[in-house]
Motif scaffolding. Structure first.
Motif, PDB file in Angstrom:
ATOM      1  N   LEU A  18       0.692  -1.817   0.144  1.00  0.00           N
ATOM      2  CA  LEU A  18      -0.108   0.052   0.239  1.00  0.00           C
ATOM      3  C   LEU A  18       0.823   1.536  -0.075  1.00  0.00           C
ATOM      4  O   LEU A  18       0.479   2.082  -0.257  1.00  0.00           O
ATOM      5  CB  LEU A  18      -1.118   0.390   1.001  1.00  0.00           C
ATOM      6  N   GLY A  19       1.955   0.747   0.518  1.00  0.00           N
ATOM      7  CA  GLY A  19       3.201   2.266   0.400  1.00  0.00           C
ATOM      8  C   GLY A  19       2.523   2.986   1.798  1.00  0.00           C
ATOM      9  O   GLY A  19       2.967   4.283   1.202  1.00  0.00           O
ATOM     10  N   ASP A  20       2.067   2.749   2.243  1.00  0.00           N
ATOM     11  CA  ASP A  20       1.703   3.810   3.601  1.00  0.00           C
ATOM     12  C   ASP A  20       3.310   3.680   5.046  1.00  0.00           C
ATOM     13  O   ASP A  20       2.507   4.279   5.549  1.00  0.00           O
ATOM     14  CB  ASP A  20       0.608   3.146   4.344  1.00  0.00           C
ATOM     15  N   GLY A  21       3.823   2.948   5.089  1.00  0.00           N
ATOM     16  CA  GLY A  21       5.195   2.931   5.274  1.00  0.00           C
ATOM     17  C   GLY A  21       4.993   1.468   6.810  1.00  0.00           C
ATOM     18  O   GLY A  21       6.327   1.283   7.446  1.00  0.00           O
TER      19      GLY A  21
ATOM     20  N   THR B 104       3.731  -2.614  -5.999  1.00  0.00           N
ATOM     21  CA  THR B 104       3.325  -1.434  -6.665  1.00  0.00           C
ATOM     22  C   THR B 104       2.998  -0.318  -7.182  1.00  0.00           C
ATOM     23  O   THR B 104       4.836   0.346  -6.663  1.00  0.00           O
ATOM     24  CB  THR B 104       1.948  -0.485  -5.326  1.00  0.00           C
ATOM     25  N   MET B 105       3.113   0.383  -8.112  1.00  0.00           N
ATOM     26  CA  MET B 105       3.749   1.352  -9.199  1.00  0.00           C
ATOM     27  C   MET B 105       2.716   2.551  -9.407  1.00  0.00           C
ATOM     28  O   MET B 105       2.060   2.392  -9.636  1.00  0.00           O
ATOM     29  CB  MET B 105       4.216   0.793 -10.111  1.00  0.00           C
ATOM     30  N   PHE B 106       3.660   3.790  -8.991  1.00  0.00           N
ATOM     31  CA  PHE B 106       3.061   5.244  -8.665  1.00  0.00           C
ATOM     32  C   PHE B 106       4.065   5.849 -10.401  1.00  0.00           C
ATOM     33  O   PHE B 106       4.987   6.114  -9.796  1.00  0.00           O
ATOM     34  CB  PHE B 106       3.202   5.719  -6.984  1.00  0.00           C
TER      35      PHE B 106
ATOM     36  N   GLY C 160       6.588  -2.108  -2.339  1.00  0.00           N
ATOM     37  CA  GLY C 160       6.011  -3.773  -1.600  1.00  0.00           C
ATOM     38  C   GLY C 160       6.687  -5.112  -1.879  1.00  0.00           C
ATOM     39  O   GLY C 160       7.988  -4.788  -2.179  1.00  0.00           O
ATOM     40  N   GLU C 161       6.684  -5.788  -2.287  1.00  0.00           N
ATOM     41  CA  GLU C 161       7.445  -6.606  -2.421  1.00  0.00           C
ATOM     42  C   GLU C 161       8.460  -6.897  -3.596  1.00  0.00           C
ATOM     43  O   GLU C 161       8.273  -6.156  -4.912  1.00  0.00           O
ATOM     44  CB  GLU C 161       6.593  -8.464  -3.036  1.00  0.00           C
ATOM     45  N   ASN C 162       9.717  -7.114  -3.760  1.00  0.00           N
ATOM     46  CA  ASN C 162      10.743  -7.294  -4.251  1.00  0.00           C
ATOM     47  C   ASN C 162      11.627  -8.282  -4.714  1.00  0.00           C
ATOM     48  O   ASN C 162      12.628  -7.902  -4.519  1.00  0.00           O
ATOM     49  CB  ASN C 162      11.512  -5.888  -3.421  1.00  0.00           C
TER      50      ASN C 162
ATOM     51  N   ILE D 223       7.449   1.793   2.207  1.00  0.00           N
ATOM     52  CA  ILE D 223       7.572   3.262   1.739  1.00  0.00           C
ATOM     53  C   ILE D 223       7.651   4.151   0.623  1.00  0.00           C
ATOM     54  O   ILE D 223       9.057   3.213  -0.188  1.00  0.00           O
ATOM     55  CB  ILE D 223       8.384   4.666   2.967  1.00  0.00           C
ATOM     56  N   PRO D 224       6.927   4.119  -0.926  1.00  0.00           N
ATOM     57  CA  PRO D 224       7.616   4.703  -2.039  1.00  0.00           C
ATOM     58  C   PRO D 224       8.879   4.966  -2.332  1.00  0.00           C
ATOM     59  O   PRO D 224       9.089   5.805  -1.383  1.00  0.00           O
ATOM     60  CB  PRO D 224       6.245   5.112  -2.513  1.00  0.00           C
TER      61      PRO D 224
END
Length: 487
Positions: A289-292, A319-321, A332-334, A349-350
């Protein structure tokens, strides 16, 4: 003439977790896994570099299932190749083919959306057809019989958009009415029951819709007023209604906020509102989600407050933005380096990707990612075990590597463009659509207003959903159709 213009100003990319298809200036290329002939190059040899398909023929649209591919040329002729076990190619057989075979010769098409085992088609007169796997009634023909030839769905009704998952299908007709059919065990159709439907059932009669995103167990809708709804499974809070209670009827999400885009995938959901704010809810075990945090969210949480976004692509657990200044971020997962930050560390975090480079498009899959920068250069990163990145190797890439050097992807002028999963625009969905086997992704980017348009396994419209967005690990898809130029 409109077609010529569209060709000179178009690019399309469609990916699965094992093979990738490109359309560049009307020329079709494929790379990656090919044991079923899904690339359509006449062999069953995997390709680490993109190979041209049907040289001499110009194409305007391509959609891929897990092991098959479907193409539409500029004349509207439809072709298919690859695995055909359930009749998903629509050629009247269950024989696989490594050369594209023409489907429904004499009928012209503007849109095709493939899932793992079935395919949906829309012809130039907005008639809807389906073929392939039908055990849950997902084709909408009133049976559960697999179809080797495309069958006409709801004759007399014209359609502009369709969104698929593996077992169910959602449709929007040209009057903006929403229908669903197929698997409904989680109430994902939104008809108030958990009964599978072999015939499309009308959803929320009286409400007009511009976009729908189908996820395996849940579905999200945006009506023509920008109101967001969700139904189906809610185990991780992916509906965003503040509970974890499944919903048999669509529930209004964030009343008072208007949305232009939503994308659901693998039990989580990302939204962009009309003010370009980005939100996420649902499963968050990898920080996707990228919310930390890695805490699931049952209410949408704003991501990177103060930053405005125009596009988001969801690929399994990553997720990509892209923000409105064309900066690219990922989270996310990497595990395969699919975030493109040079590591295999999951990100809560993004993180900014390739700082200093501006991007116009990104398509995230479960294990790999493809990007296009504003100079129209193409890059890929992540899992590459089948050569699906097209860089000439089978090496996993933790940093984006340029693909097809020397070839520029030209901007779109309103013709069809892709992906899948599944995106829209800064009218982020300007009537677009999306898709998804869980991994196919299509996307249309409109340079004129800086927005992205997609077609999520759906189709745009006779402004083919110019406000609407694939991808997916198995297929999400996006596409924008502009009736004016006939593409």
């Amino acid at each position: 003439m409109g077609t010529e213009i569209a060709l000179k100003n178009s690019y399309k990319i469609v990916s699965t977790c094992n093979h990738t298809m490109f359309i560049i200036d009307g020329n079709l290329y494929g790379c990656g896994r090919n044991e079923y002939g899904q690339l359509g190059d006449g062999t069953r040899i995997g390709r680490k570099l993109p190979v041209q398909i049907m040289p001499g023929t110009k194409f305007k649209h391509v959609s891929v299932g897990f092991f098959h591919s479907m193409f539409i040329d500029i004349e509207g002729n439809l072709y298919g190749c690859g695995l055909n076990r359930y009749g998903q190619l629509g050629d009247g057989t269950t024989d696989m083919t490594n050369l594209p075979v023409q489907i429904m010769s004499g009928t012209k098409f503007k849109y095709v959306l493939s899932r793992d085992r079935y395919t949906m088609l829309i012809d130039i007169d907005n008639n809807l057809y389906g073929c392939g796997w039908n055990v849950f009634g997902q084709l909408g023909d009133g049976t559960t019989i697999d179809r080797k030839l495309p069958v006409h769905i709801m004759p007399g009704t014209k359609f502009k958009y369709v969104s698929l998952r593996d077992r169910y299908t959602m449709f929007i007709d040209i009057d903006d009415n929403l229908y669903g059919c197929g698997d409904n065990r989680y109430a994902q159709l939104g008809d108030g029951t958990a009964i599978d439907r072999k015939i499309p059932v009308r959803i929320m009669p009286g409400t007009k819709f511009k976009y729908v995103s189908a996820e395996i167990r849940s579905t999200m809708f945006i009506d023509i007023e920008g109101n967001l709804y969700g139904c189906g499974d809610n185990e991780h809070g992916q509906l965003g209604d503040g509970t974890r209670i499944g919903r048999k009827l669509p529930v209004h999400i964030m009343p008072g906020t208007k949305f232009k885009y939503v994308l659901s995938r693998d039990r989580y959901t990302m939204f962009i509102d009309i003010d370009d704010n980005l939100y996420g809810c649902g499963r968050n075990n990898y920080g996707q989600l990228g919310d930390g945090t890695t805490t699931d969210r049952n209410l949408p949480v704003q991501i990177m407050p103060g930053t405005k976004f125009k596009y988001v692509s969801v690929g399994g657990n990553s997720t990509m933005f892209i923000d409105i200044d064309d900066n690219l971020y990922s989270c996310g997962e990497n595990i395969y380096g699919q975030l493109g930050d040079g590591t295999t560390i999951d990100r809560k975090i993004p993180v900014r990707i390739m700082p200093g480079t501006k991007f116009k498009y990104v398509t995230a899959e479960r294990e790999s990612t493809i990007f296009i920068d504003i100079e129209r250069n193409l890059y890929g990163c992540g899992n590459n075990c089948f050569g699906q990145l097209g860089d000439g190797t089978t090496k996993t890439r933790k940093q984006p590597i340029q693909i097809l050097k020397g070839i520029k992807f030209v901007e779109n002028d309103g013709a069809q463009e892709v992906d899948e999963g599944n995106i829209d625009d800064v009218e982020h969905q300007r009537k677009a659509e999306q898709n998804d086997n869980e991994i196919i992704i299509y996307l249309d980017y409109n340079e004129n207003d800086g927005t992205q348009e997609a077609d999520k396994g759906n189709i745009n419209n006779v402004e083919h959903q110019r406000e609407a967005e694939q991808n997916d690990n198995e297929i999400i898809i996006y596409l924008d159709y502009n009736e004016n130029d006939g593409t």
